[in-house]
Write an enzyme that holds these catalytic residues in place. Structure first.
Site, short mmCIF file in Angstrom:
data_model
loop_
_atom_site.label_atom_id
_atom_site.label_comp_id
_atom_site.label_asym_id
_atom_site.label_seq_id
_atom_site.Cartn_x
_atom_site.Cartn_y
_atom_site.Cartn_z
N ASP A 314 -10.59 -17.04 16.87
CA ASP A 314 -9.74 -17.45 17.99
C ASP A 314 -9.60 -16.37 19.05
O ASP A 314 -9.43 -16.68 20.22
CB ASP A 314 -8.37 -17.90 17.47
CG ASP A 314 -8.46 -19.20 16.69
OD1 ASP A 314 -8.80 -20.22 17.31
OD2 ASP A 314 -8.24 -19.20 15.48
N GLY A 316 -11.94 -13.70 19.58
CA GLY A 316 -13.24 -13.35 20.16
C GLY A 316 -13.96 -14.52 20.80
O GLY A 316 -14.86 -14.33 21.62
N TYR A 318 -12.14 -17.49 22.05
CA TYR A 318 -11.31 -18.15 23.07
C TYR A 318 -10.39 -17.17 23.79
O TYR A 318 -10.12 -17.33 24.97
CB TYR A 318 -10.42 -19.23 22.45
CG TYR A 318 -11.14 -20.23 21.59
CD1 TYR A 318 -11.76 -21.33 22.16
CD2 TYR A 318 -11.20 -20.07 20.22
CE1 TYR A 318 -12.43 -22.26 21.38
CE2 TYR A 318 -11.86 -21.00 19.43
CZ TYR A 318 -12.48 -22.09 20.01
OH TYR A 318 -13.14 -22.98 19.25
N TYR A 322 -5.86 -15.40 26.84
CA TYR A 322 -6.11 -16.60 27.64
C TYR A 322 -5.30 -17.80 27.16
O TYR A 322 -4.93 -18.66 27.96
CB TYR A 322 -7.60 -16.95 27.58
CG TYR A 322 -8.47 -16.24 28.58
CD1 TYR A 322 -7.94 -15.66 29.74
CD2 TYR A 322 -9.86 -16.17 28.41
CE1 TYR A 322 -8.75 -15.02 30.66
CE2 TYR A 322 -10.68 -15.53 29.34
CZ TYR A 322 -10.12 -14.96 30.46
OH TYR A 322 -10.92 -14.34 31.37
N ALA A 395 -4.13 -22.20 19.92
CA ALA A 395 -5.56 -22.35 19.74
C ALA A 395 -5.82 -23.80 19.36
O ALA A 395 -5.81 -24.15 18.17
CB ALA A 395 -6.05 -21.39 18.66
N TYR A 398 -3.56 -25.30 16.55
CA TYR A 398 -2.65 -24.33 15.91
C TYR A 398 -1.90 -23.48 16.92
O TYR A 398 -2.39 -23.22 18.01
CB TYR A 398 -3.45 -23.36 15.02
CG TYR A 398 -3.36 -23.68 13.55
CD1 TYR A 398 -2.20 -23.45 12.83
CD2 TYR A 398 -4.45 -24.22 12.87
CE1 TYR A 398 -2.13 -23.74 11.48
CE2 TYR A 398 -4.39 -24.52 11.52
CZ TYR A 398 -3.22 -24.28 10.83
OH TYR A 398 -3.15 -24.56 9.50
#
EC number: 1.4.3.-
Lengths: 687, 687
Positions: A314, A316, A318, A322, A395, A398
């Site tokens: 999550d 690396g 997304y 961000y 994410a 989650y």
């Protein structure tokens, strides 16, 4: 263009003090970087424009003598995607207003941004093959507006490799726009090409699973009110700080209860804490040079194709920055809050801001210490306070709530709460999950998964020369009845020094309550004669369950061991590699490669970095659905042999009476009893 | 005497409602018991007069139909010591006003009471041999008022056996009455005979350690003010509940957020929680019949004689109830507090009361759940509340803060904070600790030790027929590349059913993140088809470090494994035996004996008790001295497959917006953005 840059530069200097060298890029700095890149290299899409952190040597020189040393320069780390999906890595010198590096990096895919994720659903709804698949499951073409997808990085799919920028679309359906789509997973998985903005393939399972017919399982207000309503018996708890907070902010540097910390933030790790020091009776002692969550991986445990692709990195893939939420008083935090915003670049090159990305607040933390003498009831009781620096990121399904907590006794704590919604897949009535998941609602299969976080600890325990020891609680030698251990009760802390990165690859051992000490062997505690250290205490440390040699094992090298140690290198920030999406794991990027390159290099008494992977294994149950009660995890960094006594003794007690004060009070009142403390919690100090 | 009893009985009925069958004995009930015992068996000293808890079968019958079933009768469990140290166990029927059992129990020693502990110091100061030993260390006879001792049970010393009631006196010195004596440990150890009130032996080490010459290391107000003063930068955090608490008390039964719990208390375990139920949408579901900390042991790791004797069973040898602190608002707890007192008997037979022995309060518990849809920022965020039922007890030097915590999502949490002061021993300048301890201050050796707690879980997961499973997170079959596990990512929860007490003796396994499920196999979750259960999640589970066959191993049988399971028996409350002081461990009392007697009896789908030993291993450091910052530990009991969805969905959210509400707001404002929630934390529900 030159005029425009001058103007920007002027605006910055006129309205804000010069940034701390570790401050994230401001919106105007981002604008400057974009303008410089555009001038030379347009057309490009922007993937990331972020602080290129100063070299540690430069930072340490400046920190040691800020008055007489020029601060390290401001540089930007830039990732762009040019036409035909060509990836460029660049560096911009903001002082010189110059692009100083610009390099085409073939065969990699940088982070998938929120904007790219947002593209996929729209394309899916219009794709004829997706429409066809929906039809097979019972969704007519006119209902395609009810079809949703959570776009995920593809992980790695050997059929498509790394050169084409891809996403996999986890498909869902909503009967009504307000229904939770996670109750209606669809069984097929389109593959999206980000360059062509098209669906290039659809993975279709051998056995089909028509659209779930179960009624919606919602958590929104209307649904709760219709199914019995809300609880009405919770009376308010008000938390107020009438005099405000107990900390001071100097730009992004916080000063609180002897702690001093620079609070950074980037698109990838989210919060980064730098140059953490503790004022020990006037002596400002370095503790940590840099702390961050550097990477994570969430492998799912269903071996059926294509679920092996579900193992999100999550951070690396997304970016924890961000995906950060804009926080709200009373919802995410209570009390007196200091917020900080976060500035990013968007695809088109405009700077964007997430308001209230970071929450800084204090909490009462219960009893800090207490002792009562049983002889006479002489007592001291002191309440604790903690400082919490937090952000929350979403994410897809989650939510990760990240709390960096500082305690008055010198302890640093990382708490993570998992909440949000389970990733779900479809299940036919009566279908066996084969143990790879749980039917959390009719037709809804929530697969087993792990959440494994990589905590990057760049220590400076009284300086940069540090050494890592593994510590095991073990039984002493000598059998029961022997002279040396007659009663069998001998036990001690067995310490193993790590001298090379290969030696330091170590696993958790619950049997010995294993901990790791980050020590400065050049400085001994004056009383214990043991090296000053901070101890890593972490108890949620599952093994990486994907097998050695398998896809996740290859890609998530950092998760193979609970602890890795490397010699510090400025470039080594990302333990699964700089560009994570679509890495094949051959070779394994990041930590395994660095360790291979330096396998026998000394990590004894030098500048080291400790990488700690912890987390939990989640076997879902219906209680986790349709939205999951927060599940907490904790990691502690505790000072051991670092201070020469409890460093929180000078926190004012709530109540304190010595034996002579008890005796004097008894003599005065004639009752032999000690007057009780005031009920309002204010300090009662009898001198 | 009969008149006097009638009078007492009248007083009770006139002023208080009839007690719940599990209520502790009231002061007047204790008075009645004492009078009845005295009448028949005087002279005796009273060791304990406590509720003889009703048989479970009787309780269940009454709980099932309280209107038409007479409540189980009130009985008292009595322990007395008659002249010549003869121990008597008795039972008094309070309804019939009759002593129904009275039995001499040879060769045992009941709990050492606070009054008995208070005797020792005085005797030591006057004993010529103690005075002589003090002189050898440099303390003149006229300074004997500066000599202190922490009296401990002797553990077991084979030279003296179990028939004579003994204590060991851990000796200290205070230069000034307000100095902490733990900085001045003395090197010899007198043995005290409680019957003769005399010192019968002194253990003297082969190498002597004169009185410590280091300056005092104090934590009292004057000393902190003289050494730099208190911090002045902590602003107040006020926690107020203007509408009061959210719970209702009916006698000792609390009703809070769907939980219903009877709160008991006894001299030994302290808080006992009974008949814990959760109201699941109107269906009151049994969860736990009885929860308590049933025993603990604190073995020290220095094999040198006589330190093997330091392995206090603080609950079974002193009593967590007897040692309980009287709590104060603002010191021990904040907010709106409900306190409960505790009534005991003293040696002379008078009832005594500890005011505010139990603290009951609520706390805000951060985010309960949150989810934001990345598509449109539709959001729900709900804050959690927790209920805390706590007491704190002081075991000589140490403080144990015990928090029973109930969560809205059905989780039960036991938190224990360790604070207070390290047990210390003397160390000569330059003397080697040999790794058995740490010099935390010049001349002060704090020995390695473990704190091992035994949590007694008597479950009633949807009824009394329960089954225990061990659950391990393990890799699936099939090598990487095989058809069944091509990518190597398969993993699942491996469940092992315990069918007999011998099978159930199980250890923690950190490698598999081992948990244990307390399941009702007769009732399956409607969705997952798995048995309803509560899962024991416990991560601080060190091995018992004293070796097999050694003194502690023999005496603390409960600590040999993380989990033991027995078939329920009314009499089995105390896992190290009913009378713990001076047990030899031959045979091992309590759990090992019960398991031996029932080793092959079925524990599958029947009324079972799970005994969980957890804790930590403490290698002291100077930060823990002169008073230790609280060190926390946590055990969770989490509902899994117990509810058919998140049971806390009906907690009012702090903020909630569905996609259609976001769209409506955007259409209205024309800005495409969602109005932010109110900043005061009040609920913002748009319908």
């Amino acid at each position: 263009m030159v005029d425009r840059l001058k103007q920007l530069s002027f605006q910055v200097s006129a309205t804000t003090p010069p940034p701390h060298p570790l401050d994230p890029l401001s919106a105007s700095e981002i604008d400057t970087v974009v303008a410089l890149i555009r001038e030379k290299y347009a057309p490009v899409n922007f993937n990331a424009v972020s602080l290129d952190e100063p070299r540690k040597a430069d930072m340490l020189a400046w920190l040691a003598n800020p008055e007489n040393t020029p601060p390290p320069g401001r540089r930007a780390d830039v990732v762009c995607i040019a036409p035909q999906g060509k990836v460029y890595d660049g560096v911009v010198d903001l002082d010189k207003k110059e692009v100083v590096e610009w390099k085409h990096t073939p065969g990699v895919q940088p982070i998938i941004t929120m904007e790219e994720l947002q593209d996929v659903e729209h394309i899916c709804r219009q794709d004829p093959k997706v429409i066809e698949q929906c039809g097979i499951l019972g969704i007519p073409p006119e209902d395609m507006n009810k079809v949703y997808c959570d776009p995920w990085t593809i992980g790695y799919d050997e059929r498509f490799g790394s050169n084409v920028r891809l996403q996999q679309a986890l498909m869902y359906y909503r009967p009504h726009v307000d229904d939770s789509q996670y109750g209606y997973p669809l069984d097929f998985c389109p593959i999206f090409n980000a360059e062509t903005k098209s669906i290039i393939h659809i993975d279709i399972p051998p056995v089909r699973r028509p659209l779930n017919k179960a009624p919606p399982n919602n958590y929104h207000v209307k649904s709760i009110e219709e199914s019995g309503g809300y609880r009405t018996d919770i009376k308010p708890i008000n938390i107020t700080q009438p005099e405000g907070v107990s900390f001071k902010m100097n730009g992004r540097v916080i000063d609180w209860q002897k702690w001093n910390i620079h609070i950074g933030f980037n698109y990838r790790e989210g919060i980064v804490l730098n140059n953490i020091t503790f004022n020990d009776k006037g002596n400002v002692r370095p503790v940590m040079y840099r702390l961050s969550l550097a990477e994570m991986v969430v492998p799912y445990g269903n071996p059926e194709h294509p679920h092996q692709r579900k193992h999100a990195f999550d951070l690396g893939e997304y970016g924890g920055g961000y995906m950060t939420n804009s926080l709200s008083l009373g919802c995410d935090c209570k009390g007196a809050i200091h917020y900080m915003d976060a500035a990013f670049v968007n695809r088109a090159g405009a700077s964007t801001v997430i308001k209230n990305a970071i929450c800084i607040h204090e909490e009462d933390a219960g009893i800090l210490f207490k002792h009562t003498d049983f002889r006479d009831d002489s007592t001291i009781v002191t309440r604790a306070r903690k400082l919490v620096i937090s952000h929350i990121f979403t994410a897809a399904n989650y939510e990760y709530c990240v709390y960096w907590i500082f305690h008055q006794d010198g302890t640093i704590q990382l708490d993570i709460k998992l909440t949000g919604i389970l990733n779900t897949y479809s299940l036919n009535p009566g279908e066996d999950t084969h143990g790879w998941g749980t039917e959390v609602y009719p037709g809804v299969n929530a697969h087993n998964h792990q959440h494994l976080f990589c905590l990057r600890i760049d220590p400076q325990i009284d300086g940069q020369e540090n050494t890592i020891f593994q510590v095991d609680a073990v039984r002493g030698p000598g059998e029961v009845g022997s002279a040396e251990n007659k009663y069998g009760n001998a036990f001690y802390a067995q310490k193993t020094k790590f001298t090379t990165p290969v030696e330091a690859m170590s696993d958790y051992n619950g049997d010995t309550s294993r901990t790791w000490e980050i020590a400065n062997t050049n400085k001994l505690n004056p009383y214990s004669k043991k090296p000053v250290c901070y101890k890593l205490v972490s108890r949620e440390v599952p093994k990486l369950l994907p097998k050695e040699g398998g896809l996740v094992w290859k890609r998530a090298g950092f998760a193979r061991h609970a602890v890795h140690v490397t010699k510090y290198a400025d470039s080594q920030l990302h333990p699964a590699g700089r560009h994570v999406p679509q890495t094949s794991g051959e070779p394994s990027m990041g930590l395994p490669m660095w360790i291979q390159e330096t396998s026998t290099e000394s990590i004894d008494n030098t500048d080291v970095v400790l990488w700690h992977t912890f987390g939990l294994t989640h076997f879902p149950s219906p209680e986790d659905f349709p939205v999951m009660p927060a599940e907490p995890m904790t990691v502690l960094l505790r000072p051991r042999n670092f201070f020469d006594r409890n460093p929180a003794l000078d926190v004012p007690p709530s109540y304190a009476r010595t034996p002579s004060q008890v005796a004097a009070a008894a003599a005065k009142s004639g009752c032999g009893c000690d007057p009780k403390p005031k009920g309002d919690g204010s300090s009662v100090l009898v001198k």
